[in-house]
Design an enzyme around this catalytic site. Structure first.
Site, short mmCIF file in Angstrom:
data_model
loop_
_atom_site.label_atom_id
_atom_site.label_comp_id
_atom_site.label_asym_id
_atom_site.label_seq_id
_atom_site.Cartn_x
_atom_site.Cartn_y
_atom_site.Cartn_z
N LYS A 29 0.84 -1.21 0.00
CA LYS A 29 0.00 0.00 0.00
C LYS A 29 0.88 1.26 0.00
O LYS A 29 2.08 1.18 0.31
CB LYS A 29 -0.89 -0.01 1.24
N ARG A 121 -10.86 1.40 14.21
CA ARG A 121 -10.70 2.00 12.89
C ARG A 121 -11.67 1.37 11.90
O ARG A 121 -12.45 2.06 11.28
CB ARG A 121 -9.25 1.82 12.42
N TYR A 241 18.78 28.45 7.68
CA TYR A 241 17.65 29.21 8.23
C TYR A 241 17.62 29.14 9.75
O TYR A 241 17.87 28.08 10.33
CB TYR A 241 16.33 28.64 7.72
N MET A 289 14.79 23.37 1.57
CA MET A 289 13.97 22.64 0.61
C MET A 289 14.82 21.89 -0.42
O MET A 289 14.50 20.76 -0.79
CB MET A 289 13.02 23.61 -0.11
C1 LIG Z 1 -0.03 -1.13 7.02
C2 LIG Z 1 -0.62 -2.39 7.49
C3 LIG Z 1 0.20 -3.49 7.81
C4 LIG Z 1 1.71 -3.44 7.78
O1 LIG Z 1 2.21 -2.65 8.83
P1 LIG Z 1 3.77 -2.53 9.10
O2 LIG Z 1 3.85 -1.90 10.43
O3 LIG Z 1 4.32 -1.65 8.03
O4 LIG Z 1 4.34 -3.88 9.02
C5 LIG Z 1 -0.43 -4.69 8.14
N1 LIG Z 1 -1.77 -4.78 8.17
C6 LIG Z 1 -2.59 -3.75 7.90
C7 LIG Z 1 -4.07 -3.94 7.97
C8 LIG Z 1 -2.05 -2.51 7.56
O5 LIG Z 1 -2.87 -1.49 7.30
#
Ligand SMILES: *Cc1c(COP(=O)(O)O)cnc(C)c1O
Length: 357
Positions: A29, A121, A241, A289
């Site tokens: 993802k 969630r 800066y 930047m």
């Molecule tokens: C992002 C995610 C993971 C992986 O998490 P990591 O901490 O990067 O290993 C696993 N399961 C779900 C549902 C996630 O959203």
């Protein structure tokens, strides 16, 4: 230049899977945490993953269009207006709204059931037996049932609490679901064998250890840029800066052509170190930047030399840079998707030993 070592991603996959003694469902993802979902998925497709984990129908379609034939699971809930596109791309959806599950499964779609054991969630609440009954009545047996840990890195004891809630829910199933999974990177890194049928690591595949890790994955990402100017500063001169760094004597400062628009965090200066010619140098002043300054007084360094800001050694690891910048390593990794040019190494899957050339 951002270099992504796909051979290291593959090695991390193999080591994690061997330690856990289960196949993996690698999370790609967020464009594989900014590193490129398509090249990462292509590099891992030969490892026979259970599925690839994405966050949206769009991300799933991108992998399908690129020719990924493995199962693809969309972990964020998808609303019905996206069901047709998800169907065309043969995606597996994670749903817990009974009406949505009924609509999706009646068109033949595969689904997995999320159980919320404390993250608050998405998914069926672990206390909601009626909700579980309704969603199973709507969709029949899902292809998988899973939960997600909220604090495996900061509070390892919370894993046990969530697991016993998950077990309670699983005990309510008439027959054992085909695939049960829960562990993310932090949970996997602190236990040897998985307790379930597969595991869902993300960040550990990309070379970052999170939580009390018993094993540190191999680094995947290198961010390096050239020295474009060198200057001598005198006692009392300040750099960048806000004048947050002040020379206490004669120093030699290198200006590197990378900044926070390339993903190197603004707050990394005055704490993080970079590497030039295999030597550690302090990053001084606020990262701007487009440019970052390093104190190279003690190392040989010329205009045009390459400075590694991320991935040169433990001092410039994603975790170290994130900690100096007071950011999460997840944020530092996903920020690397911006302006900087990218190169992939180790894309070719090496031939199995003994195979004729
Ligand atoms: C992002 C995610 C993971 C992986 O998490 P990591 O901490 O990067 O290993 C696993 N399961 C779900 C549902 C996630 O959203």
């Amino acid at each position: 230049m951002l270099t992504v070592d796909l051979a290291a991603v593959r090695e991390n996959y193999r080591l994690l899977s061997r330690r856990a003694a289960v196949p993996l469902l690698p999370m790609v993802k967020g464009d594989a945490y900014g590193l490129g979902a398509v090249p990462v998925a292509r590099a891992l497709a030969g490892e026979s993953p259970v599925a690839f984990g994405v966050a949206s129908v769009l991300e799933g379609c991108e992998l399908r269009t690129a020719g990924i034939a493995d199962a693809i699971v969309v972990f964020t809930p998808v609303l019905p207006h996206e069901f047709p596109a998800a169907r065309v791309a043969d995606l597996t959806l994670c749903l817990s709204n009974p009406a949505h599950v009924a609509a999706w499964t009646s068109s033949g779609g595969n689904w997995q059931l999320p159980i919320d054991t404390g993250m608050q969630r998405n998914g069926v609440d672990w206390r909601d037996a009626g909700g579980l009954r309704d969603v199973l009545a709507a969709g029949g047996q899902p292809a998988g049932v899973f939960t997600h840990f909220h604090s495996p890195d900061s509070d390892p004891d919370s894993i046990g609490v969530q697991e016993s809630r998950f077990e309670q829910v699983l005990a309510g199933f008439a027959s054992r679901p085909a695939s049960i999974h829960a562990e993310n990177s932090a949970a996997l890194l602190q236990r040897a064998e998985s307790r379930y049928d597969c595991a869902r690591p993300g960040i550990a595949l990309y070379g970052v250890a999170v939580g009390p890790a018993a094993w540190v994955p191999r680094g995947v990402v290198t961010l390096a840029g050239p020295v474009v100017e060198l200057r001598r500063v005198s006692a009392g001169d300040t750099v960048s800066y806000g004048a947050t760094w002040r020379a206490t004597g004669e120093r030699r400062i290198a200006t590197v052509a990378l900044g926070y628009a390339d993903g190197y965090p603004r707050g990394a200066g005055n704490g993080a170190t970079a590497m030039v010619h295999d030597r550690q140098v302090p990053v001084v002043g606020i990262v701007t930047m487009d440019m970052t300054m390093c104190d190279v007084t003690d190392v040989p360094c010329q205009v045009g030399d390459c400075v590694t800001l991320i991935g040169g050694d433990a001092g410039s690891s994603i975790a170290a840079v994130a900690s100096h910048a007071q950011r999460s390593p997840y944020e530092v990794l996903t920020a690397l998707r911006s302006r900087v040019a990218r190169a992939y190494a180790g894309a070719d899957v090496p031939r199995a030993r003994g195979t004729a050339a």
